[in-house]
Design a protein around this motif. Sequence first.
Motif, short mmCIF file in Angstrom:
data_model
loop_
_atom_site.label_atom_id
_atom_site.label_comp_id
_atom_site.label_asym_id
_atom_site.label_seq_id
_atom_site.Cartn_x
_atom_site.Cartn_y
_atom_site.Cartn_z
N LEU A 150 44.08 28.23 42.46
CA LEU A 150 45.50 28.63 42.38
C LEU A 150 45.84 29.60 43.51
O LEU A 150 45.04 30.44 43.87
CB LEU A 150 45.78 29.29 41.02
N ILE A 151 47.05 29.46 44.05
CA ILE A 151 47.44 30.33 45.16
C ILE A 151 48.64 31.20 44.82
O ILE A 151 49.14 31.93 45.67
CB ILE A 151 47.71 29.51 46.45
N ASN A 152 49.13 31.13 43.59
CA ASN A 152 50.27 31.97 43.19
C ASN A 152 49.93 32.96 42.10
O ASN A 152 50.81 33.48 41.43
CB ASN A 152 51.45 31.10 42.76
N GLY A 153 48.65 33.19 41.86
CA GLY A 153 48.27 34.19 40.86
C GLY A 153 47.45 33.61 39.73
O GLY A 153 47.17 32.41 39.66
N GLN A 154 47.10 34.53 38.82
CA GLN A 154 46.17 34.22 37.73
C GLN A 154 46.78 33.26 36.70
O GLN A 154 47.95 33.39 36.34
CB GLN A 154 45.83 35.54 37.03
N CYS A 155 45.99 32.33 36.19
CA CYS A 155 46.45 31.50 35.07
C CYS A 155 46.23 32.31 33.79
O CYS A 155 45.80 33.46 33.83
CB CYS A 155 45.71 30.16 35.01
N LEU A 189 51.77 40.42 46.68
CA LEU A 189 51.99 39.45 45.58
C LEU A 189 53.48 39.12 45.44
O LEU A 189 53.85 38.27 44.64
CB LEU A 189 51.41 39.98 44.27
N LYS A 190 54.32 39.81 46.20
CA LYS A 190 55.75 39.49 46.18
C LYS A 190 56.10 38.52 47.32
O LYS A 190 57.27 38.26 47.58
CB LYS A 190 56.57 40.77 46.29
N CYS A 191 55.08 37.99 47.99
CA CYS A 191 55.33 37.05 49.09
C CYS A 191 55.96 35.77 48.54
O CYS A 191 55.89 35.51 47.34
CB CYS A 191 54.03 36.75 49.82
N PRO A 192 56.59 34.95 49.41
CA PRO A 192 57.27 33.75 48.91
C PRO A 192 56.32 32.82 48.14
O PRO A 192 55.10 32.90 48.30
CB PRO A 192 57.74 33.06 50.20
N VAL A 193 56.90 31.95 47.31
CA VAL A 193 56.13 30.98 46.54
C VAL A 193 55.28 30.14 47.50
O VAL A 193 55.77 29.67 48.52
CB VAL A 193 57.07 30.06 45.73
N GLN A 194 54.01 30.01 47.18
CA GLN A 194 53.10 29.26 48.05
C GLN A 194 52.92 27.84 47.52
O GLN A 194 52.72 27.63 46.33
CB GLN A 194 51.72 29.95 48.09
N VAL A 195 53.02 26.87 48.43
CA VAL A 195 52.76 25.47 48.09
C VAL A 195 51.70 24.99 49.06
O VAL A 195 51.85 25.14 50.27
CB VAL A 195 54.04 24.61 48.23
N ARG A 196 50.62 24.46 48.53
CA ARG A 196 49.51 24.12 49.41
C ARG A 196 49.85 22.98 50.36
O ARG A 196 50.55 22.04 50.01
CB ARG A 196 48.28 23.73 48.59
N ASN A 197 49.31 23.10 51.56
CA ASN A 197 49.49 22.07 52.57
C ASN A 197 48.15 21.36 52.73
O ASN A 197 47.19 21.93 53.20
CB ASN A 197 49.90 22.76 53.88
#
Lengths: 207, 295
Positions: A150-155, A189-197
Motif C-alpha cells: 500500500l502506498i497511501n497508508g496503513q490498512c 503523509l499529507k502529500c497528494p493521493v498516490q496511484v501506482r504507475n
Amino acid sequence: MLITRLKDKEVIESLITTKAFVVNCHGCKEVSFPEEEANELQKELMAAGKLTGIITTDYVCNPDNMKLRLERYAKEIEEADTVLVFSCGIGVQTIAEYMPEKKVCAACDTYPLPGYQGVTPLEHDCDQCGECYLNITGGICPITACSKSLINGQCGGAKEGKCEVDHNMECGWERIYRRLAQVGRLDVLKCPVQVRNFATYKDLSNE
Amino acid sequence: MRITEFFDRGEFVITAEVGPPKGTNIDGLIEEAKEYLSDISAVNVTDNQSSVMRMGSLPVCIALKQAGLNPILQMTCRDRNRMALQSDLLGAAYFGIDNVLSLTGDHTTLGDHPTAKPVFDLDSVSLLYNMVQLENGKDIAGNDLVGEAPKFAKGAVVSPCSDSVDAQIAKMERKIMAGCEFFQTQAVYDSEKFASFMKKIRGMGITTPVQLGIVIPKNAGMCKYMNANVAGISIPDEMIQELAADKEKAKSGETGLAIAARIIRECRPYVQGLHIMAMGWESKVPQLLEMAGLK
C-alpha cells in the motif's frame, strides 16, 4: 541487472529544505547508474550552494563499509538537513536506517533489467518498481515492507503492530509512521493521493 | 438515495450490513432485509467479506434496490484492478446505486482462496479519489466519460480502537483529502476509548460524519476469537464474563443485545450515526434499536 534513473530535477530540488549531503553509489556492477547526468546535476546544486558535500562510493548497502566512509563526513552530514542518495532502493533504505534522525531521500527510480540482480543484504528489499516511494515513507519501502504494497497508508489489518498476513512481520506502515514521527516529517503523509504507475523501463523507453 | 443527504439534514443515520451467500439464491437475504432492515437509512452489502468468495456486492445491491431498500455498495481493492473497479462503479450508477464504501480489503491469504493473486492495484484512498474523478467526468487515466457523470455518497472505514490509532487517523485524513464524505467504524466495545478517539479527531478539525460500528456479541467464544484474531477489536474481560455468566441468555441474544445497546447509548453523543454488523442476527436489529432508544 537493474537500472537507476534520476528523478526529475524539480523533484530532487524539492527534496532539499536548505542544504543536502549527496551519496552516490557506483554500486555493484549489476546496476546501470546515470553517472554523467548525476554529476552534472550535483555540480549545479553545488554551485547554487545547496550541497554540503558529495561522497561517491560503492556498495552503500554494505552497512559496515558505508559507516566507515560516512564517519569521515560527519561534519558535512551534520550541516545538511537532507541526505540525497543516488542509488537503487536498497542503498537508500540502508542509509535511512543508519541515520534514523535524518531526512534521507531517494534521488533515483529503480527499474529491473533481465539478468543477475547482484548481491544485496537481506534486511532490505527493492522491488525495482520504477517510481520510488521512499521519499514519502521516511526511507522504508512500502512496496516490500507492506504485504499489500500500500502506498497511501496503513490498512486496518495490523494487530499489536503485526501484519495480518504474517504475525511475525511488523506492520510496514507502523514502521513508516514511527520513522516519520521520529524525523518530524509526518507532514509528508499529507502529500497528494498516490496511484501506482506500473509502467516498465521498456514502456518508458518506448514513449 | 445518497446517505450524505441524511447527514446533511442532521439525521442520525442508521445502517446495517448483509453478506451475500456462497451460492446463487438470495431470496432469503432479500426477504430478511425487507422484514427487518427497511426502516433504516441504508443497507451495506459486503464484498467477498473476510476474503471468502461469495456472490458479488453489486448484484445484491441491485436486488435490494429493486426491493425498495437503499443499498451501500462495499468495494474492496483486493479482487479487481482499477479498470474493473471503474467499470463496476459505472454499472452501479446505471442501476441507481449511489452509496459506495471504499475498502482496501483483507488479504487473500486470510480467506478461502489463499492461493489467489491479491490485486491491490488501488487502495481505499485511491479508490475514493477515483470516484471523485468519475464524478468529474473523467476516468482515473484522464479520459473523458460519455454522457452524464455519476454521483456517489463516498464512504470509508476507520478503526478507532486500533492499537495504532495515530496511523489510523493519518489514513483517515488521507481518505478525507481523497473525497470521503462519511465513515463507518470497526466494531467498538470500549466506549471510553471510542469517546477519546472522537474528541481527538474533532479537536483536529475533522468534521466528517462518523457512524459508530457495532457487532452484537453472540457469546464468550466469539469475543475471545475476535480479541485474538480481529484487528482493532478489544473486548474487555468484564463483557466476556457477562456473556459467559448465563449461557441461555447469551444464546437468546438477550445479553449481547443489552451490551450492544449500552455501548450505543454511551457513544451516541459523539457520533452522527450507527452501523450494525449483525452477522446473521439481522432479525434482532429492530429490537436492538428499540433497546438503544433509537426507535
